[in-house]
Motif scaffolding. Structure first.
Motif, PDB file in Angstrom:
ATOM      1  N   ALA A  87      -3.391  -1.440  13.481  1.00  0.00           N
ATOM      2  CA  ALA A  87      -3.601  -2.105  14.770  1.00  0.00           C
ATOM      3  C   ALA A  87      -5.080  -2.269  15.117  1.00  0.00           C
ATOM      4  N   LYS A  88      -5.943  -1.650  14.324  1.00  0.00           N
ATOM      5  CA  LYS A  88      -7.389  -1.738  14.578  1.00  0.00           C
ATOM      6  C   LYS A  88      -8.131  -2.584  13.550  1.00  0.00           C
ATOM      7  N   VAL A  89      -7.803  -2.415  12.259  1.00  0.00           N
ATOM      8  CA  VAL A  89      -8.715  -2.968  11.253  1.00  0.00           C
ATOM      9  C   VAL A  89      -8.069  -3.806  10.151  1.00  0.00           C
ATOM     10  N   SER A  90      -6.789  -3.658   9.877  1.00  0.00           N
ATOM     11  CA  SER A  90      -6.204  -4.308   8.705  1.00  0.00           C
ATOM     12  C   SER A  90      -5.715  -5.719   9.013  1.00  0.00           C
ATOM     13  N   ASP A  91      -5.718  -6.568   7.996  1.00  0.00           N
ATOM     14  CA  ASP A  91      -5.184  -7.920   8.141  1.00  0.00           C
ATOM     15  C   ASP A  91      -3.667  -7.922   7.962  1.00  0.00           C
ATOM     16  N   TRP A  92      -3.187  -7.029   7.094  1.00  0.00           N
ATOM     17  CA  TRP A  92      -1.758  -6.924   6.779  1.00  0.00           C
ATOM     18  C   TRP A  92      -1.346  -5.456   6.771  1.00  0.00           C
ATOM     19  N   TYR A  93      -0.116  -5.216   7.197  1.00  0.00           N
ATOM     20  CA  TYR A  93       0.474  -3.877   7.190  1.00  0.00           C
ATOM     21  C   TYR A  93       1.766  -3.911   6.392  1.00  0.00           C
ATOM     22  N   PHE A  94       1.837  -3.083   5.358  1.00  0.00           N
ATOM     23  CA  PHE A  94       3.062  -2.919   4.576  1.00  0.00           C
ATOM     24  C   PHE A  94       3.824  -1.703   5.091  1.00  0.00           C
ATOM     25  N   THR A  95       5.121  -1.868   5.296  1.00  0.00           N
ATOM     26  CA  THR A  95       5.944  -0.719   5.636  1.00  0.00           C
ATOM     27  C   THR A  95       7.034  -0.540   4.589  1.00  0.00           C
ATOM     28  N   ASN A  96       7.495   0.685   4.440  1.00  0.00           N
ATOM     29  CA  ASN A  96       8.613   0.961   3.540  1.00  0.00           C
ATOM     30  C   ASN A  96       9.861   0.209   4.001  1.00  0.00           C
ATOM     31  N   GLY A  97      10.827   0.096   3.091  1.00  0.00           N
ATOM     32  CA  GLY A  97      12.074  -0.554   3.435  1.00  0.00           C
ATOM     33  C   GLY A  97      12.774   0.143   4.589  1.00  0.00           C
ATOM     34  N   ASN A  98      13.541  -0.641   5.351  1.00  0.00           N
ATOM     35  CA  ASN A  98      14.226  -0.084   6.509  1.00  0.00           C
ATOM     36  C   ASN A  98      15.257  -1.106   6.994  1.00  0.00           C
ATOM     37  N   THR A  99      16.043  -0.726   7.975  1.00  0.00           N
ATOM     38  CA  THR A  99      16.955  -1.659   8.613  1.00  0.00           C
ATOM     39  C   THR A  99      16.157  -2.655   9.450  1.00  0.00           C
ATOM     40  N   VAL A 100      16.793  -3.737   9.828  1.00  0.00           N
ATOM     41  CA  VAL A 100      16.132  -4.716  10.691  1.00  0.00           C
ATOM     42  C   VAL A 100      15.693  -4.058  11.993  1.00  0.00           C
ATOM     43  N   GLU A 101      16.562  -3.208  12.547  1.00  0.00           N
ATOM     44  CA  GLU A 101      16.228  -2.539  13.813  1.00  0.00           C
ATOM     45  C   GLU A 101      15.039  -1.592  13.651  1.00  0.00           C
ATOM     46  N   GLY A 102      15.028  -0.847  12.552  1.00  0.00           N
ATOM     47  CA  GLY A 102      13.920   0.076  12.304  1.00  0.00           C
ATOM     48  C   GLY A 102      12.610  -0.644  12.095  1.00  0.00           C
ATOM     49  N   ILE A 103      12.663  -1.764  11.387  1.00  0.00           N
ATOM     50  CA  ILE A 103      11.450  -2.555  11.150  1.00  0.00           C
ATOM     51  C   ILE A 103      10.956  -3.172  12.448  1.00  0.00           C
TER      52      ILE A 103
END
Length: 365
Positions: A202-218
């Motif tokens: 939220a401060k410095v990156s252009d892209w954030y990768f997150t681990n797999g999850n449900t639509v609600e969790g994402i």
């Protein structure tokens, strides 16, 4: 919230198998190779299939089925040289790398490959044994992300300014000018699920990768990150990990998943799980990557089964559009047999996604 058709087309990336063992910790047959000739052909297939990005992996030591590993920056350069449009993201691990070295490496690659196709993924580190093996200090969880934030701030400063000075706790620069700078400022990706990871994005990156999850969790993660980013006058795009099993019938796809799990290597999965969960739970809130992953989740390194891109091309396309509807900008894909399945995805799945985005076909009831 905007509808899928009002957003930019969702992008697609694939994990580069520059590490042996494929993308699942299983003894199932995998027609995937870590060698360069296989990866060169795969990159060309992916480019033709409509993939936007390829993400190389960084590993320094063997373990969890990854006996051999090609280095990410030089491997990424080679893939760029073998393609014309594909963007390649080189994984970088602060500690072994210094931002001045990375800035210069990436700037040179940008010039050698025509500009605008090399990017970096800043990996804060989760495997303590790897750091110990190569003589690097192992920092506490949030300190690793604080170091990564400084690393990104330094990279962006070096790439964009002359006489760059920076006085952080981990990195310091004094009137440093990199010449030549990149032709186009490279995109900066990062991963993670912890509070520290999301705050950094939220401060410095252009892209954030997150681990797999449900639509609600994402969606919960995206809403949190974007609210924090807006408060920082920053914007960040979101990529989600998914292991894709696309087959002509759902029964075929589910049978492949069942076989992957049935043939999982319990010793390797549990060893990976112990190390990974230690990293996730060591975040102050205990919510980092893998903190709550089950054995089945850990068979795929980054919880890729949870995203549920498993089924027919139509089912997968609809689930991708559902991810887009909650704010996902990119799907980072893993496959069992990369060359064949990336080609199948490009032929069967991606056109359906584009039709659904354009509203040319309706979602199933």
């Amino acid at each position: 919230m905007s509808t899928p058709s009002q957003q930019a087309p969702i992008k697609f990336a694939y994990w580069v198998p520059n590490v042996s063992g494929g993308l699942v910790v299983s003894n199932i047959e995998q027609r995937t190779s870590w060698d360069f000739e296989y990866n060169k052909k795969l990159a060309q297939i992916a480019e033709k299939a409509g993939f936007d990005y390829a993400l190389s992996q960084i590993r320094f030591t063997a373990g969890y089925g990854a006996e051999y590993q090609h280095e990410s920056v030089s491997f990424s350069h080679a893939l760029l040289a073998a393609t014309e449009k594909l963007n390649v993201i080189a994984a970088i691990l602060p500690g072994p790398w210094d931002p001045a070295v990375v800035a210069k490496q990436i700037a040179t690659i940008d010039h050698l490959t025509g500009g605008g196709r090399i990017a970096v993924n800043i990996v804060s580190g989760w495997f303590k044994g790897e750091f110990v093996a190569i003589g690097q200090p192992w920092l506490e969880h949030d300190e690793r992300y604080r170091r990564s934030q400084e690393f990104i701030e330094a990279l962006k400063g070096i790439w964009s300014r002359d006489d760059f000075s920076y006085h952080g706790d981990f990195y310091r620069f004094h009137n440093y000018s990199l010449k030549p700078k990149p032709l186009k400022q490279p995109e900066v990706f990062q991963g993670g699920s912890s509070r520290a990871a999301r705050d950094m994005a939220a401060k410095v990156s252009d892209w954030y990768f997150t681990n797999g999850n449900t639509v609600e969790g994402i969606k919960a993660q995206i809403d949190d990150i974007r609210a924090k980013a807006a408060a920082n006058n920053h914007s960040v795009k979101i990529g989600v990990n998914a292991f894709v099993i696309a087959r002509d019938t759902e029964e075929e796809a589910r049978a492949v998943l069942a076989e992957i799990i049935a043939k999982a290597n319990p010793e390797a999965v549990n060893a990976f799980g112990d190390a990974a969960k230690q990293a996730g739970k060591s975040s102050p809130e205990g919510e980092g990557n893998w903190a709550k992953s089950t054995f089945e989740d850990l068979v795929q390194y980054n919880d890729g089964f949870k995203t549920n891109l498993i089924g027919t091309p139509q089912q997968i396309a609809e689930r991708i559009v559902a991810l887009k509807a909650v704010g996902v900008d990119l799907v980072l894909s893993g496959f069992l047999h990369f060359q064949e399945e990336v080609a199948y995805f490009g032929e069967k799945v991606l056109p359906l996604v584009r039709e659904l985005e354009a509203g040319k076909v309706a979602l199933a009831a």
